[in-house]
Each structure stands twice: as structure tokens, then as C-alpha cells.
Design an enzyme around this catalytic site. Structure first.
Site, PDB file in Angstrom:
ATOM      1  N   TYR A  39      -5.970  10.740   5.340  1.00 16.29           N
ATOM      2  CA  TYR A  39      -5.982  10.766   3.733  1.00 16.29           C
ATOM      3  C   TYR A  39      -6.945  10.828   2.733  1.00 16.29           C
ATOM      4  CZ  TYR A  39      -5.617   8.727  -0.571  1.00 16.29           C
ATOM      5  OH  TYR A  39      -5.779   9.043  -2.306  1.00 16.29           O
TER       6      TYR A  39
ATOM      7  N   ASP B 278      -8.205  14.419  16.169  1.00 15.76           N
ATOM      8  CA  ASP B 278      -7.368  13.727  15.811  1.00 15.76           C
ATOM      9  C   ASP B 278      -5.960  13.066  16.809  1.00 15.76           C
ATOM     10  OD1 ASP B 278      -5.748  11.624  14.051  1.00 15.76           O
ATOM     11  OD2 ASP B 278      -6.647  12.713  12.154  1.00 15.76           O
TER      12      ASP B 278
ATOM     13  N   PHE C 287     -14.498   9.716  10.978  1.00 13.32           N
ATOM     14  CA  PHE C 287     -12.922   9.192   9.841  1.00 13.32           C
ATOM     15  C   PHE C 287     -12.108   8.332  10.593  1.00 13.32           C
ATOM     16  CE2 PHE C 287     -13.792  12.925   7.046  1.00 13.32           C
ATOM     17  CZ  PHE C 287     -14.101  11.839   6.069  1.00 13.32           C
TER      18      PHE C 287
ATOM     19  N   SER D 136     -16.491   0.866   4.411  1.00 15.34           N
ATOM     20  CA  SER D 136     -15.600   0.548   3.851  1.00 15.34           C
ATOM     21  C   SER D 136     -16.647  -0.326   3.094  1.00 15.34           C
ATOM     22  CB  SER D 136     -14.370  -0.312   3.880  1.00 15.34           C
ATOM     23  OG  SER D 136     -13.633  -1.444   3.111  1.00 15.34           O
TER      24      SER D 136
ATOM     25  N   TYR E 172     -10.314  -6.176  11.262  1.00 17.12           N
ATOM     26  CA  TYR E 172     -10.085  -4.766  10.704  1.00 17.12           C
ATOM     27  C   TYR E 172     -12.274  -4.599   9.654  1.00 17.12           C
ATOM     28  CZ  TYR E 172     -10.172  -0.572   7.151  1.00 17.12           C
ATOM     29  OH  TYR E 172     -10.770   0.558   6.256  1.00 17.12           O
TER      30      TYR E 172
ATOM     31  N   LYS F 243     -15.998  -3.215  11.129  1.00 15.91           N
ATOM     32  CA  LYS F 243     -16.350  -1.543  10.031  1.00 15.91           C
ATOM     33  C   LYS F 243     -17.980  -2.622  10.489  1.00 15.91           C
ATOM     34  CE  LYS F 243     -13.338   0.792   8.678  1.00 15.91           C
ATOM     35  NZ  LYS F 243     -13.730   2.683   9.851  1.00 15.91           N
TER      36      LYS F 243
ATOM     37  N   ASN G 239     -12.415   1.768  -3.765  1.00 16.56           N
ATOM     38  CA  ASN G 239     -10.261   2.331  -3.193  1.00 16.56           C
ATOM     39  C   ASN G 239      -9.868   3.891  -3.767  1.00 16.56           C
ATOM     40  OD1 ASN G 239     -11.178  -1.143  -4.377  1.00 16.56           O
ATOM     41  ND2 ASN G 239      -8.454  -1.366  -3.666  1.00 16.56           N
TER      42      ASN G 239
ATOM     43  N   ASN H 178       1.033  -0.568   1.696  1.00 22.15           N
ATOM     44  CA  ASN H 178       0.272  -2.355   1.422  1.00 22.15           C
ATOM     45  C   ASN H 178      -0.770  -2.425  -0.065  1.00 22.15           C
ATOM     46  OD1 ASN H 178       0.711  -3.780   3.639  1.00 22.15           O
ATOM     47  ND2 ASN H 178      -0.302  -2.157   4.563  1.00 22.15           N
TER      48      ASN H 178
ATOM     49  N   PRO I 289      -2.892 -13.363  -0.053  1.00 23.63           N
ATOM     50  CA  PRO I 289      -4.294 -14.595   1.340  1.00 23.63           C
ATOM     51  C   PRO I 289      -5.546 -13.523   1.255  1.00 23.63           C
ATOM     52  CG  PRO I 289      -1.988 -14.895   2.031  1.00 23.63           C
ATOM     53  CD  PRO I 289      -1.930 -13.931   0.908  1.00 23.63           C
TER      54      PRO I 289
HETATM   55  P1  NAD Z   1      -5.873   7.865   8.074  1.00 17.90           P
HETATM   56  O1  NAD Z   1      -5.033   6.728   8.895  1.00 17.90           O
HETATM   57  O2  NAD Z   1      -5.245   8.304   6.644  1.00 17.90           O
HETATM   58  O3  NAD Z   1      -7.162   7.990   8.554  1.00 17.90           O
HETATM   59  C1  NAD Z   1      -7.579   8.103  10.305  1.00 17.90           C
HETATM   60  C2  NAD Z   1      -7.220   9.337  10.768  1.00 17.90           C
HETATM   61  O4  NAD Z   1      -8.167   8.856  12.458  1.00 17.90           O
HETATM   62  C3  NAD Z   1      -5.904   8.946  11.455  1.00 17.90           C
HETATM   63  O5  NAD Z   1      -5.281  10.542  10.779  1.00 17.90           O
HETATM   64  C4  NAD Z   1      -5.379   9.311  12.774  1.00 17.90           C
HETATM   65  O6  NAD Z   1      -4.529   9.269  13.141  1.00 17.90           O
HETATM   66  C5  NAD Z   1      -7.092   8.790  12.782  1.00 17.90           C
HETATM   67  N1  NAD Z   1      -7.246   7.554  14.352  1.00 17.90           N
HETATM   68  C6  NAD Z   1      -7.004   6.585  14.404  1.00 17.90           C
HETATM   69  N2  NAD Z   1      -7.520   6.299  15.157  1.00 17.90           N
HETATM   70  C7  NAD Z   1      -8.032   7.612  16.358  1.00 17.90           C
HETATM   71  C8  NAD Z   1      -8.550   7.451  17.620  1.00 17.90           C
HETATM   72  N3  NAD Z   1      -8.914   6.409  18.335  1.00 17.90           N
HETATM   73  N4  NAD Z   1      -8.744   8.665  18.236  1.00 17.90           N
HETATM   74  C9  NAD Z   1      -8.364   9.986  17.393  1.00 17.90           C
HETATM   75  N5  NAD Z   1      -7.787  10.093  15.975  1.00 17.90           N
HETATM   76  C10 NAD Z   1      -7.655   8.590  15.596  1.00 17.90           C
HETATM   77  O7  NAD Z   1      -7.278   6.279   7.173  1.00 17.90           O
HETATM   78  P2  NAD Z   1      -7.792   7.466   6.077  1.00 17.90           P
HETATM   79  O8  NAD Z   1      -7.468   6.755   4.461  1.00 17.90           O
HETATM   80  O9  NAD Z   1      -7.970   8.278   5.315  1.00 17.90           O
HETATM   81  O10 NAD Z   1      -9.440   6.519   6.840  1.00 17.90           O
HETATM   82  C11 NAD Z   1     -10.662   7.280   6.830  1.00 17.90           C
HETATM   83  C12 NAD Z   1     -11.553   5.843   6.936  1.00 17.90           C
HETATM   84  O11 NAD Z   1     -11.790   5.503   6.257  1.00 17.90           O
HETATM   85  C13 NAD Z   1     -10.899   4.690   8.312  1.00 17.90           C
HETATM   86  O12 NAD Z   1     -12.188   4.950   9.244  1.00 17.90           O
HETATM   87  C14 NAD Z   1     -10.942   3.884   7.243  1.00 17.90           C
HETATM   88  O13 NAD Z   1     -10.243   2.362   8.060  1.00 17.90           O
HETATM   89  C15 NAD Z   1     -12.247   4.236   5.877  1.00 17.90           C
HETATM   90  N6  NAD Z   1     -11.805   3.512   4.861  1.00 17.90           N
HETATM   91  C16 NAD Z   1     -10.516   3.883   4.361  1.00 17.90           C
HETATM   92  C17 NAD Z   1     -10.489   3.007   3.297  1.00 17.90           C
HETATM   93  C18 NAD Z   1      -9.028   3.315   2.421  1.00 17.90           C
HETATM   94  O14 NAD Z   1      -8.598   2.901   1.595  1.00 17.90           O
HETATM   95  N7  NAD Z   1      -8.175   4.631   2.997  1.00 17.90           N
HETATM   96  C19 NAD Z   1     -11.546   2.443   2.895  1.00 17.90           C
HETATM   97  C20 NAD Z   1     -12.989   2.212   2.955  1.00 17.90           C
HETATM   98  C21 NAD Z   1     -12.801   2.676   4.755  1.00 17.90           C
HETATM   99  C1  UD1 Z   2      -7.150  -3.027   0.896  1.00 21.69           C
HETATM  100  C2  UD1 Z   2      -7.360  -3.771   1.442  1.00 21.69           C
HETATM  101  C3  UD1 Z   2      -9.597  -3.463   1.897  1.00 21.69           C
HETATM  102  C4  UD1 Z   2      -9.449  -2.123   1.793  1.00 21.69           C
HETATM  103  C5  UD1 Z   2      -9.389  -1.229   0.331  1.00 21.69           C
HETATM  104  C6  UD1 Z   2      -9.786  -0.347   0.598  1.00 21.69           C
HETATM  105  C7  UD1 Z   2      -6.102  -5.535   1.798  1.00 21.69           C
HETATM  106  C8  UD1 Z   2      -5.920  -6.723   2.078  1.00 21.69           C
HETATM  107  N1  UD1 Z   2      -7.507  -4.920   1.177  1.00 21.69           N
HETATM  108  O1  UD1 Z   2      -7.845  -3.990  -0.582  1.00 21.69           O
HETATM  109  O2  UD1 Z   2     -10.120  -4.032   3.379  1.00 21.69           O
HETATM  110  O3  UD1 Z   2     -11.734  -1.493   2.209  1.00 21.69           O
HETATM  111  O4  UD1 Z   2      -7.824  -1.830   0.390  1.00 21.69           O
HETATM  112  O5  UD1 Z   2      -9.080   0.297   0.630  1.00 21.69           O
HETATM  113  O6  UD1 Z   2      -5.620  -4.923   2.192  1.00 21.69           O
HETATM  114  N2  UD1 Z   2      -1.921  -5.562  -5.683  1.00 21.69           N
HETATM  115  C9  UD1 Z   2      -0.682  -5.671  -6.394  1.00 21.69           C
HETATM  116  N3  UD1 Z   2       0.804  -5.567  -5.879  1.00 21.69           N
HETATM  117  C10 UD1 Z   2       0.746  -4.620  -4.581  1.00 21.69           C
HETATM  118  C11 UD1 Z   2      -1.067  -4.198  -4.358  1.00 21.69           C
HETATM  119  C12 UD1 Z   2      -2.314  -4.748  -4.596  1.00 21.69           C
HETATM  120  O7  UD1 Z   2      -1.391  -7.091  -6.913  1.00 21.69           O
HETATM  121  O8  UD1 Z   2       1.904  -4.684  -3.608  1.00 21.69           O
HETATM  122  C13 UD1 Z   2      -3.733  -5.570  -6.204  1.00 21.69           C
HETATM  123  C14 UD1 Z   2      -4.234  -6.435  -5.335  1.00 21.69           C
HETATM  124  O9  UD1 Z   2      -4.375  -7.636  -5.436  1.00 21.69           O
HETATM  125  C15 UD1 Z   2      -5.424  -6.141  -6.276  1.00 21.69           C
HETATM  126  C16 UD1 Z   2      -5.410  -5.149  -6.453  1.00 21.69           C
HETATM  127  O10 UD1 Z   2      -4.179  -4.974  -6.234  1.00 21.69           O
HETATM  128  O11 UD1 Z   2      -5.969  -6.485  -6.790  1.00 21.69           O
HETATM  129  C17 UD1 Z   2      -5.608  -3.549  -5.407  1.00 21.69           C
HETATM  130  O12 UD1 Z   2      -5.598  -3.583  -4.525  1.00 21.69           O
HETATM  131  P1  UD1 Z   2      -5.003  -2.840  -2.630  1.00 21.69           P
HETATM  132  O13 UD1 Z   2      -5.092  -1.541  -3.198  1.00 21.69           O
HETATM  133  O14 UD1 Z   2      -4.451  -3.374  -1.539  1.00 21.69           O
HETATM  134  O15 UD1 Z   2      -6.453  -2.908  -2.914  1.00 21.69           O
HETATM  135  P2  UD1 Z   2      -7.940  -4.195  -2.181  1.00 21.69           P
HETATM  136  O16 UD1 Z   2      -6.888  -5.276  -2.338  1.00 21.69           O
HETATM  137  O17 UD1 Z   2      -9.314  -3.736  -2.363  1.00 21.69           O
END
Ligand code: NAD
Ligand code: UD1
Length: 350
Positions: free
Chosen positions: A11, A31, A80, A124, A148, A152, A178, A197, A292
Site C-alpha cells: 500500500y 517484494d 517497507f 510506526s 507487531y 518496530k 494513520n 481491521n 482492547p
Molecule cells: P503492506 O502489507 O501493504 O506492504 C508491505 C509489503 O511488504 C507487502 O507488499 C508484502 O508483500 C511485503 N513483504 C512482507 N514481508 C516480506 C518479506 N519477508 N520479504 C519481502 N516482502 C515482504 O503494508 P503497508 O501498509 O504498505 O505498510 C508498509 C510498512 O509500513 C510496513 O512495514 C508497516 O508495518 C509500516 N506501517 C504501516 C502502517 C499502516 O497503517 N499501513 C502504519 C505504520 C507503519
Molecule cells: C492501528 C494499529 C496500529 C497502527 C495504526 C496505524 C491496531 C490495534 N492498531 O491503530 O498498530 O500503527 O493502525 O495504521 O490495529 N475503529 C472503529 N471501528 C473499526 C476500526 C477502527 O471504531 O472497525 C476506531 C478505532 O477504535 C480507532 C480509530 O477507529 O479509534 C482508528 O482505528 P485504526 O484504523 O484501526 O487505527 P489505530 O487504532 O490507530
């Protein structure tokens, strides 16, 4: 000279590939496609009109990473690749530790071997843990509340140790808040497996009729309407932050953490309302108990990134909602099926 993007089909990675290609960088994507689809790469090429190499490689396979470094002239890595589902990390922690940490160790070892020391790492805001003090700033003590988050936090610490051992390393630890939204073309976006989620993909799937209603996790937080407040940031802004961080690491050394957020928080009910106004679709919801581990309020102090990276988020709530919606409408089954036109769905101004 090229920039290696691990997890570039995911993403945030795919949006960052677009920004890097548009900025003129040569990129190589690595990837294993465990959480992404190969079609994403064609869409990146289509949006940018640029081509690049792709390696379907797992970071757990060190020999394959070495081959990529042998075949290419790599000057920096944006890392990533990782598994990111909090709930799943509680169920299968060993897989998370192995994938995220061993994968990063392999990558760093190969980078050392090939004298490549510039890295931008996807951390994160989860590393701030359960603090109620806002805004969150980079120098706060860190803590993690699930496997998770611990991966990080551990990787941040590993990368600090790596720098202490060799001062040629230059590493930016980007703490995302977010990420939401999608590319304005509607061609790339978030494609969660199964039931989402996170809030925004859940809302868009309710809006498009795939899910019946949103469950709001608690309305008894100490916020103006009782629902949780988060710092939602448009993924294109986030991607632009990586280009700035890359410029920084390629012109300095050290390990520096940066928050990438907007500095503004919105509650769950405000997000529902904004989506309703943008899409014209009702978002049925029901308040249930708290999830939770959730905290009430989380938003960034983004001033360090503004000062040191010359980066700040440009896009507001309207673009976050309308771009998420366009992606959802045009790709109701993510990258699997394309539906180009759906007459009864529209984007209207806030
Ligand atoms: P994503 O799952 O869409 O992208 C991660 C990519 O890594 C995927 O394409 C997956 O196939 C690849 N991957 C996973 N394990 C691998 C491995 N062992 N070898 C090669 N490729 C592998 O996730 P994203 O939302 O794009 O997130 C990217 C990064 O940012 C992640 O490290 C995630 O933890 C971090 N992050 C994401 C969020 C969020 O809300 N999306 C928030 C904070 C941090
Ligand atoms: C999630 C991750 C966190 C990550 C962050 C950024 C969890 C427990 N935590 O947190 O590790 O760093 O995303 O990507 O997954 N909400 C609802 N209904 C839903 C989904 C969410 O009410 O179906 C609420 C949550 O309670 C929160 C807000 O929406 O208040 C955002 O939730 P979410 O998108 O899951 O992000 P984070 O809780 O910040």
C-alpha cells in the site's frame, strides 16, 4: 544508481514508487507478494509512464538479496517490507518476529557487505505505545504493546546499534500515523485481505455495500464526542515524505526519527460524517465496547519533519475521503476485479 524499495508492491510502498519515479529516481522493487498483488506494479508503470525492475524475493532469503545487490548499482534502500496486522501478530508472534526482524537483519547485512548505508525505514506511531499525552513527539520514551509494535521498536534499536558500529550509516526512522486515501487516479490503493481491521477501509466497504455496518469501538473516551481520535494522513503525502527523507539520508549520516502525520486529529464519528458527505452514502454504524489495546487520542507533532525534511502534509480530510472512495468504487474487489463505472456511486464536495 538506483533506490531499492522493499515491500514496494504494498500500500504505502506502491504510492512511494510513484512519487520516486515522478521525481526522476531509478527504482528497483523487491517484494514476496505475501500481502500484495503483482498487478500493482503495472498500475505504477501506467500512472508514471516509467519502467523498473521487480524481484519477487523474500527478505528471509539472504542469497537472493545478495544477487539483487550484485546485479544492480544500489545507493539507498527504502525498507517497507514487513507484516503489519496487530491482531495476527498476537496470534502468531514468532512469524512476525522472524519475518520483520530476520528480514531486516538480512537486508542490513547485505547492505554492509555492498557498502550501501543509506536507509529509510517504515516505523510506526505504534512505538509511542499507550501514552495519553498529545501531541506525540519524537523524543518521548517508547514502548510497544503487541508483537507487531515490538518488531518496530526492536528494529529502531537495531538500526541505532548498526549506526554506532559504523558511522557511515544514514537512517531515517519514519513513524507513520494513520495512512489513508489512495492515488487520485484511482488506480492504486489499499487492498486489505478479508475484513479490514482499520477504520477507513472498513468505512469504504460499508459505503460500497460490501459490509452491513461499522462497529464503533467505544464512545466513552475522554474526547469531545467520546470516540477515538487519530491523525489520518493521506498516503500520497506520506509517500512524498519518503522522497524528502531519502534526500536527507543521502546527504548526511546518523539515525533520526521523524513523525509523519498532519498534527490534526479526527474522531471516528467525524470520519463517518466526512465520508457520508463526500460519498453521499449513508454509513450505518453501531457503538460497541472499546477494542482492547486502543488508546483514546493519538496525533503527531510533525514539526521536526517540517523543519529538518522540509515536508508537511498538504492534503485534507476531503481528499482523504474522496480518494479512498474513488479507489473503492473503481476497484470493489481490490486488484482482483476491475469495475470501471458504477453509475449510482459518486464523489460530491464536502
Ligand atoms: P503492506 O502489507 O501493504 O506492504 C508491505 C509489503 O511488504 C507487502 O507488499 C508484502 O508483500 C511485503 N513483504 C512482507 N514481508 C516480506 C518479506 N519477508 N520479504 C519481502 N516482502 C515482504 O503494508 P503497508 O501498509 O504498505 O505498510 C508498509 C510498512 O509500513 C510496513 O512495514 C508497516 O508495518 C509500516 N506501517 C504501516 C502502517 C499502516 O497503517 N499501513 C502504519 C505504520 C507503519
Ligand atoms: C492501528 C494499529 C496500529 C497502527 C495504526 C496505524 C491496531 C490495534 N492498531 O491503530 O498498530 O500503527 O493502525 O495504521 O490495529 N475503529 C472503529 N471501528 C473499526 C476500526 C477502527 O471504531 O472497525 C476506531 C478505532 O477504535 C480507532 C480509530 O477507529 O479509534 C482508528 O482505528 P485504526 O484504523 O484501526 O487505527 P489505530 O487504532 O490507530
Amino acid at each position: 544508481m538506483a533506490i531499492l524499495i522493499t515491500g514496494g508492491a504494498g500500500y504505502i510502498g506502491s504510492h512511494t514508487c510513484v512519487e520516486l519515479l515522478n521525481a526522476g529516481y531509478e527504482i528497483i522493487v523487491l517484494d514476496n507478494l505475501v500481502n500484495s498483488k503483482i498487478h500493482t506494479l503495472d498500475r505504477i508503470k501506467e500512472i508514471t509512464g516509467r519502467n523498473f525492475r521487480f524481484y519477487k524475493t523474500d527478505l528471509l532469503n539472504k542469497a537472493e538479496i545478495q544477487s539483487i545487490f550484485l546485479e544492480n548499482d544500489i545507493e539507498a534502500v527504502i525498507h517497507f517490507a514487513g507484516l503489519k496486522a496487530v491482531g495476527e501478530s498476537v496470534e502468531i508472534p514468532l512469524r512476525y518476529y522472524h519475518n520483520n526482524i530476520t528480514g531486516t537483519l538480512n537486508l542490513c547485512e547485505v547492505m554492509n557487505e555492498f557498502d550501501v548505508h543509506n536507509m529509510v525505514f517504515s516505523s510506526s506511531a505504534t512505538v509511542y505505545g499507550l501514552q495519553e499525552q498529545v501531541p506525540l513527539f519524537e523524543e518521548l520514551p517508547l514502548q510497544a504493546t503487541n508483537p507487531y509494535g515490538r518488531t518496530k521498536l526492536m528494529i529502531e534499536e537495531i538500526l541505532r546499534d548498526v549506526y554506532v558500529s559504523n558511522k557511515n550509516w544514514s537512517i531515517a526512522l519514519l513513524r507513520y500515523f494513520n495512512p489513508v486515501g489512495a492515488h487520485p487516479s484511482g488506480r492504486i490503493g489499499e487492498d486489505p485481505n478479508g475484513i479490514p481491521n482499520n477504520l477507513v477501509p472498513y468505512i469504504t466497504q460499508v459505503a460500497v455495500g460490501k459490509l452491513p455496518e461499522l462497529k464503533v469501538f467505544g464512545n466513552d473516551y475522554n474526547t469531545h464526542d467520546g470516540t477515538g481520535i487519530r491523525d489520518y494522513i493521506h498516503v500520497v503525502d506520506l509517500a512524498a515524505g519518503h522522497v524528502k527523507a531519502l534526500e536527507k539520508v543521502m546527504s548526511s549520516s546518523g539515525v533520526i526519527a521523524y513523525n509523519l502525520g498532519t498534527g490534526t486529529g479526527y474522531s471516528v464519528l467525524e470520519m463517518i460524517e466526512a465520508f457520508k458527505e463526500v460519498t453521499g452514502q449513508a454509513i450505518p454504524y453501531q457503538i460497541i465496547e472499546r477494542r482492547p489495546g486502543d488508546i483514546g487520542i493519538s496525533y503527531a507533532d510533525p514539526s521536526k519533519a517540517k523543519k529538518e525534511l522540509n515536508w508537511e502534509a498538504q492534503k485534507g480530510l476531503y481528499e482523504m475521503c474522496s480518494d479512498s472512495w474513488r479507489w473503492q468504487m473503481n476497484n470493489p474487489s481490490g486488484y482482483d476485479v476491475e469495475v470501471k463505472e458504477q453509475e449510482n456511486l459518486s464523489v460530491t464536495p464536502l
